[in-house]
Design a protein around this motif. Structure first.
Motif, PDB file in Angstrom:
ATOM      1  N   LYS B 120       0.835  -1.213   0.000  1.00  0.00           N
ATOM      2  CA  LYS B 120       0.000   0.000   0.000  1.00  0.00           C
ATOM      3  C   LYS B 120       0.862   1.252   0.000  1.00  0.00           C
ATOM      4  CE  LYS B 120      -4.609  -0.589   1.951  1.00  0.00           C
ATOM      5  NZ  LYS B 120      -5.152  -1.064   3.212  1.00  0.00           N
ATOM      6  N   LYS B 121       1.885   1.202   0.852  1.00  0.00           N
ATOM      7  CA  LYS B 121       2.767   2.353   0.977  1.00  0.00           C
ATOM      8  C   LYS B 121       3.539   2.561  -0.330  1.00  0.00           C
ATOM      9  CE  LYS B 121       6.227   4.273   3.947  1.00  0.00           C
ATOM     10  NZ  LYS B 121       7.559   3.753   4.220  1.00  0.00           N
ATOM     11  N   ALA B 122       3.948   1.438  -0.938  1.00  0.00           N
ATOM     12  CA  ALA B 122       4.689   1.521  -2.193  1.00  0.00           C
ATOM     13  C   ALA B 122       3.820   2.148  -3.286  1.00  0.00           C
ATOM     14  CB  ALA B 122       5.163   0.135  -2.622  1.00  0.00           C
ATOM     15  N   ILE B 123       2.547   1.736  -3.316  1.00  0.00           N
ATOM     16  CA  ILE B 123       1.641   2.289  -4.335  1.00  0.00           C
ATOM     17  C   ILE B 123       1.481   3.789  -4.141  1.00  0.00           C
ATOM     18  CG2 ILE B 123      -0.754   2.309  -5.113  1.00  0.00           C
ATOM     19  CD1 ILE B 123      -0.799  -0.718  -4.724  1.00  0.00           C
ATOM     20  N   GLU B 124       1.340   4.187  -2.883  1.00  0.00           N
ATOM     21  CA  GLU B 124       1.196   5.606  -2.577  1.00  0.00           C
ATOM     22  C   GLU B 124       2.402   6.401  -3.109  1.00  0.00           C
ATOM     23  OE1 GLU B 124       0.827   7.463   1.620  1.00  0.00           O
ATOM     24  OE2 GLU B 124      -0.715   5.914   1.445  1.00  0.00           O
ATOM     25  N   LEU B 125       3.578   5.884  -2.781  1.00  0.00           N
ATOM     26  CA  LEU B 125       4.819   6.537  -3.195  1.00  0.00           C
ATOM     27  C   LEU B 125       4.947   6.535  -4.723  1.00  0.00           C
ATOM     28  CD1 LEU B 125       7.320   7.749  -1.852  1.00  0.00           C
ATOM     29  CD2 LEU B 125       8.367   5.489  -1.937  1.00  0.00           C
ATOM     30  N   ALA B 126       4.600   5.387  -5.322  1.00  0.00           N
ATOM     31  CA  ALA B 126       4.705   5.249  -6.777  1.00  0.00           C
ATOM     32  C   ALA B 126       3.771   6.244  -7.458  1.00  0.00           C
ATOM     33  CB  ALA B 126       4.354   3.827  -7.186  1.00  0.00           C
ATOM     34  N   GLU B 127       2.560   6.380  -6.926  1.00  0.00           N
ATOM     35  CA  GLU B 127       1.593   7.297  -7.548  1.00  0.00           C
ATOM     36  C   GLU B 127       2.070   8.742  -7.445  1.00  0.00           C
ATOM     37  OE1 GLU B 127      -2.226   6.240  -5.927  1.00  0.00           O
ATOM     38  OE2 GLU B 127      -2.506   4.676  -7.463  1.00  0.00           O
ATOM     39  N   GLN B 128       2.690   9.078  -6.307  1.00  0.00           N
ATOM     40  CA  GLN B 128       3.267  10.421  -6.176  1.00  0.00           C
ATOM     41  C   GLN B 128       4.291  10.675  -7.279  1.00  0.00           C
ATOM     42  OE1 GLN B 128       5.196  11.115  -2.379  1.00  0.00           O
ATOM     43  NE2 GLN B 128       3.248  10.805  -1.320  1.00  0.00           N
ATOM     44  N   ASN B 129       5.194   9.698  -7.459  1.00  0.00           N
ATOM     45  CA  ASN B 129       6.260   9.891  -8.435  1.00  0.00           C
ATOM     46  C   ASN B 129       5.741   9.857  -9.868  1.00  0.00           C
ATOM     47  OD1 ASN B 129       8.531  10.337  -6.794  1.00  0.00           O
ATOM     48  ND2 ASN B 129       8.601   8.162  -6.271  1.00  0.00           N
ATOM     49  N   LEU B 130       4.740   9.009 -10.133  1.00  0.00           N
ATOM     50  CA  LEU B 130       4.152   8.986 -11.473  1.00  0.00           C
ATOM     51  C   LEU B 130       3.469  10.316 -11.751  1.00  0.00           C
ATOM     52  CD1 LEU B 130       2.715   5.368 -11.735  1.00  0.00           C
ATOM     53  CD2 LEU B 130       4.459   6.402 -13.190  1.00  0.00           C
ATOM     54  N   ASP B 131       2.837  10.869 -10.719  1.00  0.00           N
ATOM     55  CA  ASP B 131       2.196  12.166 -10.874  1.00  0.00           C
ATOM     56  C   ASP B 131       3.242  13.231 -11.179  1.00  0.00           C
ATOM     57  OD1 ASP B 131      -0.003  13.804 -10.955  1.00  0.00           O
ATOM     58  OD2 ASP B 131       0.187  14.391  -8.853  1.00  0.00           O
ATOM     59  N   SER B 132       4.365  13.122 -10.493  1.00  0.00           N
ATOM     60  CA  SER B 132       5.409  14.120 -10.665  1.00  0.00           C
ATOM     61  C   SER B 132       6.043  14.072 -12.065  1.00  0.00           C
ATOM     62  CB  SER B 132       6.446  13.962  -9.542  1.00  0.00           C
ATOM     63  OG  SER B 132       7.729  14.121 -10.015  1.00  0.00           O
ATOM     64  N   VAL B 133       6.042  12.893 -12.723  1.00  0.00           N
ATOM     65  CA  VAL B 133       6.525  12.848 -14.108  1.00  0.00           C
ATOM     66  C   VAL B 133       5.360  12.983 -15.096  1.00  0.00           C
ATOM     67  CG1 VAL B 133       8.525  11.430 -13.501  1.00  0.00           C
ATOM     68  CG2 VAL B 133       6.443  10.314 -14.336  1.00  0.00           C
ATOM     69  N   GLY B 134       4.155  13.260 -14.557  1.00  0.00           N
ATOM     70  CA  GLY B 134       3.002  13.546 -15.410  1.00  0.00           C
ATOM     71  C   GLY B 134       2.356  12.322 -16.031  1.00  0.00           C
ATOM     72  N   LEU B 135       2.519  11.142 -15.419  1.00  0.00           N
ATOM     73  CA  LEU B 135       1.983   9.932 -16.052  1.00  0.00           C
ATOM     74  C   LEU B 135       1.096   9.101 -15.127  1.00  0.00           C
ATOM     75  CD1 LEU B 135       5.073   8.815 -18.145  1.00  0.00           C
ATOM     76  CD2 LEU B 135       2.880   9.624 -19.009  1.00  0.00           C
ATOM     77  N   LEU B 136       0.546   9.729 -14.119  1.00  0.00           N
ATOM     78  CA  LEU B 136      -0.322   8.971 -13.211  1.00  0.00           C
ATOM     79  C   LEU B 136      -1.500   8.361 -13.974  1.00  0.00           C
ATOM     80  CD1 LEU B 136      -0.856   8.003 -10.414  1.00  0.00           C
ATOM     81  CD2 LEU B 136      -2.015  10.148  -9.901  1.00  0.00           C
ATOM     82  N   PHE B 137      -1.982   9.081 -14.984  1.00  0.00           N
ATOM     83  CA  PHE B 137      -3.139   8.577 -15.751  1.00  0.00           C
ATOM     84  C   PHE B 137      -2.802   7.346 -16.581  1.00  0.00           C
ATOM     85  CE2 PHE B 137      -2.500  10.050 -20.207  1.00  0.00           C
ATOM     86  CZ  PHE B 137      -1.303  10.719 -20.021  1.00  0.00           C
ATOM     87  N   LYS B 138      -1.533   6.990 -16.703  1.00  0.00           N
ATOM     88  CA  LYS B 138      -1.135   5.808 -17.473  1.00  0.00           C
ATOM     89  C   LYS B 138      -0.782   4.633 -16.559  1.00  0.00           C
ATOM     90  CE  LYS B 138      -0.868   7.363 -21.836  1.00  0.00           C
ATOM     91  NZ  LYS B 138      -1.709   6.806 -22.914  1.00  0.00           N
ATOM     92  N   LYS B 139      -1.118   4.710 -15.283  1.00  0.00           N
ATOM     93  CA  LYS B 139      -0.562   3.727 -14.348  1.00  0.00           C
ATOM     94  C   LYS B 139      -0.994   2.293 -14.646  1.00  0.00           C
ATOM     95  CE  LYS B 139      -4.083   4.317 -10.825  1.00  0.00           C
ATOM     96  NZ  LYS B 139      -4.433   3.877  -9.512  1.00  0.00           N
ATOM     97  N   ASP B 140      -2.144   2.105 -15.279  1.00  0.00           N
ATOM     98  CA  ASP B 140      -2.588   0.740 -15.562  1.00  0.00           C
ATOM     99  C   ASP B 140      -2.248   0.264 -16.968  1.00  0.00           C
ATOM    100  OD1 ASP B 140      -3.645   0.361 -12.993  1.00  0.00           O
ATOM    101  OD2 ASP B 140      -5.437   1.504 -13.559  1.00  0.00           O
ATOM    102  N   GLU B 141      -1.589   1.124 -17.744  1.00  0.00           N
ATOM    103  CA  GLU B 141      -1.182   0.727 -19.087  1.00  0.00           C
ATOM    104  C   GLU B 141       0.034  -0.196 -19.014  1.00  0.00           C
ATOM    105  OE1 GLU B 141      -2.397   0.953 -21.866  1.00  0.00           O
ATOM    106  OE2 GLU B 141      -3.638   2.762 -22.059  1.00  0.00           O
ATOM    107  N   TYR B 142       0.280  -0.906 -20.120  1.00  0.00           N
ATOM    108  CA  TYR B 142       1.514  -1.677 -20.228  1.00  0.00           C
ATOM    109  C   TYR B 142       2.527  -0.880 -21.053  1.00  0.00           C
ATOM    110  CZ  TYR B 142      -0.321  -5.635 -17.795  1.00  0.00           C
ATOM    111  OH  TYR B 142      -0.806  -6.442 -16.810  1.00  0.00           O
ATOM    112  N   PRO B 143       3.816  -1.056 -20.760  1.00  0.00           N
ATOM    113  CA  PRO B 143       4.847  -0.245 -21.405  1.00  0.00           C
ATOM    114  C   PRO B 143       4.730  -0.213 -22.935  1.00  0.00           C
ATOM    115  CG  PRO B 143       5.835  -1.544 -19.676  1.00  0.00           C
ATOM    116  CD  PRO B 143       4.400  -1.972 -19.756  1.00  0.00           C
ATOM    117  N   MET B 144       4.315  -1.350 -23.517  1.00  0.00           N
ATOM    118  CA  MET B 144       4.207  -1.438 -24.964  1.00  0.00           C
ATOM    119  C   MET B 144       3.331  -0.331 -25.545  1.00  0.00           C
ATOM    120  SD  MET B 144       2.149  -4.362 -26.805  1.00  0.00           S
ATOM    121  CE  MET B 144       1.833  -4.318 -28.542  1.00  0.00           C
TER     122      MET B 144
END
Lengths: 272, 253
Positions: B120-144
């Motif tokens: 849970k804590k990791a997800i929280e931290l990950a979402e913060q960082n994804l938000d900071s690089v502007g990609l939180l909205f892509k969190k469920d996408e696959y890299p491809m």
């Protein structure tokens, strides 16, 4: 989204659309012709055995259930063998990539020995040769070990290719995150390698359902082939008995191939 | 100021090839260092020695108080290398995202598996960082399904979520189409502004000029110049540096 999906039915068709439709028509025609030819060939085969070649339908009716009773055993031995083979293949493939000489040697020795001798000999070895030195395995297990050892050696190539398909960058990324070699293998390398290896493993499984017939030669496993030979010989109706077994194998293979196709499309559509 | 990275008398051989020659270098905390040089000058190898993706032949690396001698073996050495890797985050030229995991799974993989962080804590931290690089909205996408620029931004978020003390970038924009370089550069500028210590191997002279506190020039396995960007670009001391800068100027025109 796509070029062709949201076309207005009244609007004139573009060149690209016309070409696309022509291509589709051509493909449909081809598939129809293939299906018709299949039908003719099948009809001819059925006709052959219903008139020109005399088959005893009474014998078929009487022994249908007995032979079909071997299906379960055939499927059982195939599933157990493929599981054993997959495990062996995985270890052999990992061994092949090892930099530790004895492990590498063990892997290549195994593959060379198994690929260098006939499957039939290997099966006979487990049933007939081992008891001479006092090792008596239950029939089913001797068959599973022989088939598993054999297929494992061939399938190690598949798994090796799967492991090789995972780029060096993946390992480095995992290392940079601080993963141990075991974590890297389990979390990063194997999941990708296995996804690569699933379709060809399916093919091996289909091949194995048929090679399991060889186990019948030992007389200890009462699967499809053994049953059809038994009743065929006893009543001198080998023709009918073998035709029945052939139909069972064929239908089973068609069904498995169909499932295999579904699996492959699913994996292709997946997240990669 | 206490240096956070200390490289002492580092040598690296590939067979008989001497690719890093007695490199000694200190990087203070919060500094943004750009490593430039022609291809084959050893700049990537030096960067990869810092987190032991390349094992140095001799010399030592110290990151945030953890000192590792190069060329050693054994469990203790492995433990030290592991500790150094936890203190460094790495971004690769080819992104190297895990294709079988979603964006979010990519980013939490390290914290959960390596650090044993609560999911849970990791997800929280990950979402913060994804938000900071502007990609939180892509969190469920696959890299491809991401563009190159987006992949690299996820890779940056993945490295940041390990909460490293130093970020290492190995030509982070070299595999990108020109129009995608900007978005990655902007994220890197943002991280620099937030006070992260960064070592960046790059060909982007603009980034070196605008963002770096210090530029190091490498040639034939040696550090030939170490200067503030303004000084380096206006008044290069070594003729090889001058040639390098001129070449980049010509490329820009």
């Amino acid at each position: 989204m796509s070029l062709f999906s949201n076309k207005d039915s009244d609007a004139p068709k573009s060149q690209a659309e016309l070409l696309f439709e022509a291509q589709k028509r051509k493909e449909r025609l081809f598939r129809t012709n293939v299906a018709i030819t299949w039908g003719i060939l099948l009809f001819f085969l059925v006709y052959l055995f219903s008139g020109p070649i005399d088959v005893d339908t009474q014998f078929i009716r009487d022994n249908m259930l007995f032979i079909a009773g071997g299906l379960g055993e055939t499927i059982r031995i195939s599933i157990l063998s493929i599981i054993f083979a997959t495990l062996l293949a995985l270890f052999a493939a990992l061994g092949r990539l090892s930099t530790i000489p004895p492990i590498y040697a063990l892997s290549t020795f195994y593959v060379s020995l198994i690929r260098g001798t006939p499957l039939y000999l290997q099966i006979m070895f487990f049933f007939l040769a081992l008891p001479q030195v006092g090792i008596r395995l239950p029939g089913l297990w001797a068959g599973v070990i022989a088939l598993g050892l054999n297929y494992g050696a061939y399938m190690s190539e598949i798994f090796r290719a799967g492991l090789a398909s995972v780029g060096k960058g993946q390992r480095e990324a995992a290392m940079a995150l601080g993963m141990t070699p075991t974590q890297t293998l389990k979390r990063i390398i194997l999941p990708q390698a296995l996804r690569f290896a699933i379709p060809p493993t399916g093919n091996e499984f289909i091949a194995m359902t048929k090679d399991s017939a060889l186990v019948s030669a030992t007389g200890f496993v009462h699967e499809l082939m053994w049953r059809s030979v038994k009743v065929g010989r006893a009543q001198f109706h080998n023709l009918e008995a073998l035709i029945m077994a052939a139909i069972f194998y064929w239908v089973m293979t068609i069904i498995l191939s169909y499932l295999q196709n579904i699996l492959e499309t699913r994996l292709a559509k997946g997240d990669r | 100021m206490v240096p956070i990275v200390k490289i002492s008398n580092l040598d690296k051989y590939f067979g008989h090839l001497h690719v890093l020659k007695n490199i000694t270098l200190e990087i203070p905390q919060r500094q943004v260092v750009c490593l430039i040089g022609r291809s084959g000058s050893g700049k990537s190898t030096l960067l990869r020695c810092i987190n032991f993706l390349e094992e140095p032949s001799h010399g030592s690396i110290e990151v945030d108080g953890v000192k590792v001698e190069g060329g050693e073996k054994g469990a203790q050495h492995r433990q030290l290398v592991h500790d150094v890797r936890l203190k460094t985050g790495m971004v690769f030229q080819e992104f190297n995202l895990f294709p079988h995991m979603s964006v979010l799974e990519n980013v939490i993989e390290g914290p959960v598996i390596v650090k044993g962080m609560d999911r849970k804590k990791a997800i929280e931290l990950a979402e913060q960082n994804l938000d900071s690089v502007g990609l939180l909205f892509k969190k469920d996408e696959y890299p491809m399904r991401l563009s190159g620029g987006q992949k690299q931004r996820v890779a940056i978020a993945r490295a940041l979520t390990m909460e490293p003390r130093v970020m290492l970038f190995d030509e982070p924009t070299s595999a990108l189409d020109p129009e995608l370089i900007g978005e990655v550069m902007n994220v890197m500028k943002k991280i620099a502004k937030e006070g992260m210590t960064m070592v960046v191997v790059t060909h982007e002279m603009g980034f070196a000029k605008d963002v770096a506190d210090r530029v190091l020039v490498m040639a034939e396995g040696e550090l030939i110049e170490d200067a503030k960007p303004a000084d380096l670009f206006s008044n290069p001391k070594d003729p090889r540096t001058k040639a390098l800068i001129d070449r980049y100027r010509n490329d820009d025109n």
